[in-house]
Design an enzyme around this catalytic site. Structure first.
Site, short mmCIF file in Angstrom:
data_model
loop_
_atom_site.label_atom_id
_atom_site.label_comp_id
_atom_site.label_asym_id
_atom_site.label_seq_id
_atom_site.Cartn_x
_atom_site.Cartn_y
_atom_site.Cartn_z
N ALA A 167 0.86 -1.19 0.00
CA ALA A 167 0.00 0.00 0.00
C ALA A 167 0.89 1.23 0.00
CB ALA A 167 -0.88 -0.01 1.24
N GLY A 186 0.61 -5.48 0.20
CA GLY A 186 -0.44 -5.72 -0.80
C GLY A 186 0.05 -6.47 -2.03
N GLU A 245 -0.08 -9.92 -1.08
CA GLU A 245 -1.50 -10.28 -0.94
C GLU A 245 -2.16 -10.47 -2.31
OE1 GLU A 245 -1.90 -6.98 1.80
OE2 GLU A 245 -2.80 -8.31 3.29
N GLU A 284 4.21 -5.20 7.24
CA GLU A 284 3.35 -4.20 7.91
C GLU A 284 3.68 -4.02 9.38
OE1 GLU A 284 2.30 -6.48 5.79
OE2 GLU A 284 0.94 -5.56 4.34
N1 COA Z 1 4.55 3.46 -0.46
C1 COA Z 1 4.96 4.65 -0.92
N2 COA Z 1 6.13 4.85 -1.53
C2 COA Z 1 6.93 3.78 -1.67
C3 COA Z 1 6.57 2.50 -1.22
C4 COA Z 1 5.31 2.37 -0.60
N3 COA Z 1 4.85 1.18 -0.17
N4 COA Z 1 7.58 1.65 -1.49
C5 COA Z 1 8.53 2.37 -2.12
N5 COA Z 1 8.15 3.67 -2.21
C6 COA Z 1 8.89 4.76 -2.82
C7 COA Z 1 10.03 5.22 -1.90
O1 COA Z 1 9.57 6.09 -0.92
C8 COA Z 1 10.94 5.87 -2.91
O2 COA Z 1 10.43 7.13 -3.21
P1 COA Z 1 11.46 8.40 -3.35
O3 COA Z 1 12.33 8.05 -4.52
O4 COA Z 1 10.55 9.55 -3.63
O5 COA Z 1 12.21 8.47 -2.08
C9 COA Z 1 10.78 5.01 -4.15
O6 COA Z 1 9.53 4.33 -4.01
C10 COA Z 1 11.88 3.97 -4.31
O7 COA Z 1 11.95 3.22 -3.12
P2 COA Z 1 13.27 3.10 -2.22
O8 COA Z 1 12.86 2.83 -0.82
O9 COA Z 1 14.17 4.27 -2.45
O10 COA Z 1 13.94 1.81 -2.88
P3 COA Z 1 14.91 0.76 -2.18
O11 COA Z 1 15.43 -0.10 -3.26
O12 COA Z 1 15.87 1.43 -1.27
O13 COA Z 1 13.92 -0.13 -1.25
C11 COA Z 1 11.91 -1.36 -0.73
C12 COA Z 1 12.88 -0.87 -1.82
C13 COA Z 1 10.73 -2.01 -1.44
C14 COA Z 1 12.61 -2.39 0.18
C15 COA Z 1 11.45 -0.17 0.12
O14 COA Z 1 10.99 0.85 -0.76
C16 COA Z 1 10.35 -0.49 1.08
O15 COA Z 1 10.56 -1.08 2.13
N6 COA Z 1 9.08 -0.07 0.75
C17 COA Z 1 7.95 -0.23 1.61
C18 COA Z 1 7.44 -1.64 1.61
C19 COA Z 1 6.32 -1.84 2.60
O16 COA Z 1 6.47 -1.67 3.80
N7 COA Z 1 5.13 -2.22 2.10
C20 COA Z 1 3.97 -2.51 2.88
C21 COA Z 1 3.13 -1.29 3.00
S1 COA Z 1 1.68 -1.61 3.97
#
Ligand code: COA
Length: 264
Positions: free
Chosen positions: A66, A111, A114, A134
């Site tokens: 999400a 998600g 999911e 989460e």
């Molecule tokens: N919601 C909003 N933005 C997200 C996102 C999410 N779930 N996942 C990634 N992004 C955004 C980041 O904020 C970043 O934006 P920015 O460039 O403006 O800073 C961009 O996507 C790239 O992500 P980044 O974190 O820089 O890449 P990374 O390779 O360092 O890490 C992940 C990748 C997937 C491990 C990391 O982005 C992450 O942990 N995301 C969240 C996952 C999560 O918790 N999902 C469950 C949500 S309920």
């Protein structure tokens, strides 16, 4: 129909839905969730589509969960509405009458996992990563993860993943039954399309019946499930495709399924 956050293409009988929010690793915003729901409605009323493939745009992510920028602003009531809308959409995906293959091409978190869990099966690229992180955000999965992951991989494995929020790679996901096949990144779509084409060449009535009986049978006792199978088996036998399939075998030729859901 045109969508802002989804690319939707149909080629012959195979539809491909690509989650497309490169700005946030294809994270699920409210707009994406609504568009996803609308595309699923579009697919369920289009008899020409026999198989759906789900994937993410870019090389890094399927769906990174999400959208946390939206999530962070929700109060409890808004969170309930968001989760309920997620459940409605993911249930719609699970109960789509046609087979759904998730082509997981990178991060499938929250998600994203999911969505994969509600698909009929998953092929993943070697760089795919699954997880329900989460708990690290102080919340729990809200689109069915606590329920579907548990049913798929068992209580204890699901609890470990959900309590720790740990991310697992494609090979481990395959070992515990979340993924059917792991492919090199540049071969993933080729492999998925190959399987989708095999499936789309089968009879439409029997495909739908098989999916329905497998899904519904998973929630009932064995005797009831077998009764469902008997009823669906009889229904298939009344279809044009059953006539074509059995006669093609006896005439030593390849069946030509017309795919009509109507017994003309
Ligand atoms: N919601 C909003 N933005 C997200 C996102 C999410 N779930 N996942 C990634 N992004 C955004 C980041 O904020 C970043 O934006 P920015 O460039 O403006 O800073 C961009 O996507 C790239 O992500 P980044 O974190 O820089 O890449 P990374 O390779 O360092 O890490 C992940 C990748 C997937 C491990 C990391 O982005 C992450 O942990 N995301 C969240 C996952 C999560 O918790 N999902 C469950 C949500 S309920």
């Amino acid at each position: 129909m045109e969508y802002n956050t989804i690319i939707f293409q149909v080629e012959e009988a195979v539809a491909t839905l690509t989650f497309n929010r490169p700005i946030a690793l294809n994270a699920i915003s409210t707009e994406l969730l609504n568009e996803f729901s609308n595309v699923l409605d579009e697919i369920s009323t289009n008899e020409a589509i026999r198989v759906l493939i789900l994937t993410g745009s870019g090389e890094k992510a399927f769906v990174a969960g999400a959208d946390i920028t939206e999530l962070a602003k929700l109060n409890a009531l808004q969170a309930k509405i968001f989760s309920a809308q997620g459940h409605r959409t993911i249930n719609k995906l699970q109960h789509l009458p046609i087979p759904v293959i998730a082509a997981v091409n990178g991060y499938a978190l929250g998600g994203g996992t999911e969505i994969a869990l509600a698909s009929d099966f998953v092929y993943a690229s070697e760089n795919a990563v699954f997880g329900l992180p989460e708990i690290t955000l102080g919340i729990i999965p809200g689109f069915g993860g606590t329920q579907r992951l548990t049913r798929l991989i068992g209580l204890n494995r699901a609890k470990e993943m959900i309590f720790t929020g740990k991310m697992i790679k494609a090979d481990e996901a395959q070992t515990i039954g979340m993924v059917n096949k792991v492919c090199a990144p540049d071969k993933l779509m080729e492999e998925v399309v190959k399987t989708a084409k095999i499936i789309s060449g089968k009879g439409a009535v029997s495909l739908r019946a098989a999916k329905q009986v497998i899904n519904n049978g998973a929630n009932v006792d064995l005797t009831t499930g077998c009764q469902m199978e008997t009823d669906a088996f009889a229904l298939c036998m009344a279809s044009e495709d059953a006539y074509e399939g059995t006669h093609a075998f006896l005439e030593k030729r390849v069946p030509e399924f017309k795919g009509s859901l109507l017994n003309e």
